[in-house]
Design an enzyme around this catalytic site. Structure first.
Site, PDB file in Angstrom:
ATOM      1  N   PRO A   2      13.365 -17.412 -10.547  1.00  0.00           N
ATOM      2  CA  PRO A   2      13.242 -18.579  -9.683  1.00  0.00           C
ATOM      3  C   PRO A   2      14.286 -18.684  -8.594  1.00  0.00           C
ATOM      4  O   PRO A   2      15.480 -18.727  -8.870  1.00  0.00           O
ATOM      5  CB  PRO A   2      13.439 -19.740 -10.660  1.00  0.00           C
ATOM      6  CG  PRO A   2      14.276 -19.192 -11.748  1.00  0.00           C
ATOM      7  CD  PRO A   2      14.213 -17.703 -11.704  1.00  0.00           C
ATOM      8  N   GLU A   3      13.849 -18.742  -7.385  1.00  0.00           N
ATOM      9  CA  GLU A   3      14.691 -19.254  -6.311  1.00  0.00           C
ATOM     10  C   GLU A   3      14.047 -20.569  -5.898  1.00  0.00           C
ATOM     11  O   GLU A   3      13.114 -21.035  -6.540  1.00  0.00           O
ATOM     12  CB  GLU A   3      14.754 -18.264  -5.136  1.00  0.00           C
ATOM     13  CG  GLU A   3      15.491 -16.982  -5.533  1.00  0.00           C
ATOM     14  CD  GLU A   3      15.974 -16.181  -4.338  1.00  0.00           C
ATOM     15  OE1 GLU A   3      16.329 -16.798  -3.315  1.00  0.00           O
ATOM     16  OE2 GLU A   3      15.997 -14.952  -4.421  1.00  0.00           O
TER      17      GLU A   3
END
Length: 274
Positions: A2-3
């Site tokens: 996840p960014e």
DNA sequence: CGTAGACCCTGCGCGC
DNA sequence: TGCGCGCAGGGTCTAC
């Protein structure tokens, strides 16, 4: 995985499934996450409460509950948050599960356990130590080239780790830092003390564009959240430089390079980025 | 003050 | 087939 874009995509995909739901119970596994999960506090904060809305700040997913409580989830490096039908089955790396009134479950799965799950009064959120020192949101209109240039005043280090500093701007992770620098034509090792105003503008525009496009392309990958399969799919964007060491640059054909900055891989083009 | 490095943890792919 | 190594998109803490 996840960014910021993935957390935003996750937020959007979970929202229709969760808003209007009610959390009936909480299960917490034996392993600690990055911080120990406060079992009693979590249960007390969420049990019996309806879910009102989902927000995002930086890479944190914020689930606002009735009665002024917020459930905070951070996915770390390997976290997943999914909605499953029924009460059966427990993933090997499942650490927290919320039983919902509909009979479904909201499950937090995270092999590496760098993630976080906690709850607190909504009004305390901005003063919580996880949020207190966070910089501006990159997609906010208030975040401009001038703002970034101001943040760089008095500093000297290379621009890539600077971009990834959450005190400066939130949500720019290791992939999109490289991608934004490529798009802006800025060398990752360039000192922040030697960047002209026009380049700050270009860099900010590149960050916004990269993140926005990633959100747009990620919209489809999380589409089957409620089907109970628990497979969220991978976030796929057309990356120009990340993970492409040795491949030809799409602009000039030069072989892309990989270097390490503050322990993280950086990918860039020697001739397009100066 | 700001920056660099170690560290938290598991899993995967690679070369041998 | 197994083993060791390096690597992985997060953040925080300490030392300088």
């Amino acid at each position: 995985m996840p960014e910021l874009p993935e957390v935003e995509v996750l937020r959007r995909s979970l929202e229709p499934h969760l808003v209007g739901e009610r959390i009936e119970g909480v299960w917490v596994g034996p392993a600690d996450l990055r911080e120990a999960v406060d079992r009693r506090g979590l249960k007390q904060a969420v049990a019996g409460r309806g879910i009102e809305r989902l927000r995002r700040r930086s890479k944190y997913l914020l689930i606002d509950l009735e009665g002024g409580r917020t459930l905070v989830v951070h996915l770390g490096m390997s976290g997943q948050l999914l909605v499953s039908e029924g009460a059966e089955g427990r993933d090997k790396h499942e650490h927290v599960a919320f039983a919902l009134a509909s009979g479904r479950r909201l499950r937090f799965v995270d092999p590496r356990r760098f993630g976080l799950v906690f709850a607190l009064p909504t009004e305390d959120l901005e003063f919580d130590r996880h949020f207190l020192h966070l910089g501006p949101e990159p997609l906010d209109d208030l975040w401009t080239g001038d703002a970034l240039r101001d943040a760089a005043r008095g500093r000297r280090g290379p621009v890539k780790p600077f971009l990834m500093n959450a005190n400066v701007v939130v949500g720019v992770g290791n992939i999109y830092a490289s991608e934004a620098l490529f798009r802006a034509g800025v060398h990752p090792k360039r000192s922040v003390a030697r960047i002209a105003p026009a380049r700050w503008d270009r860099l900010v525009a590149a960050v916004k564009a990269v993140l926005s496009e990633a959100i747009g392309e990620g919209g489809t990958t999380f589409s089957d959240f409620a089907d109970g399969e628990g497979q969220s799919g991978y976030f796929q964007v057309s990356l120009n430089v990340y993970g492409r060491e040795g491949e030809p640059c799409g602009r000039c054909g030069q072989a892309l390079r990989r270097i390490v900055q503050t322990g993280r891989s950086t990918f860039y083009c020697v001739s397009c980025q100066t």
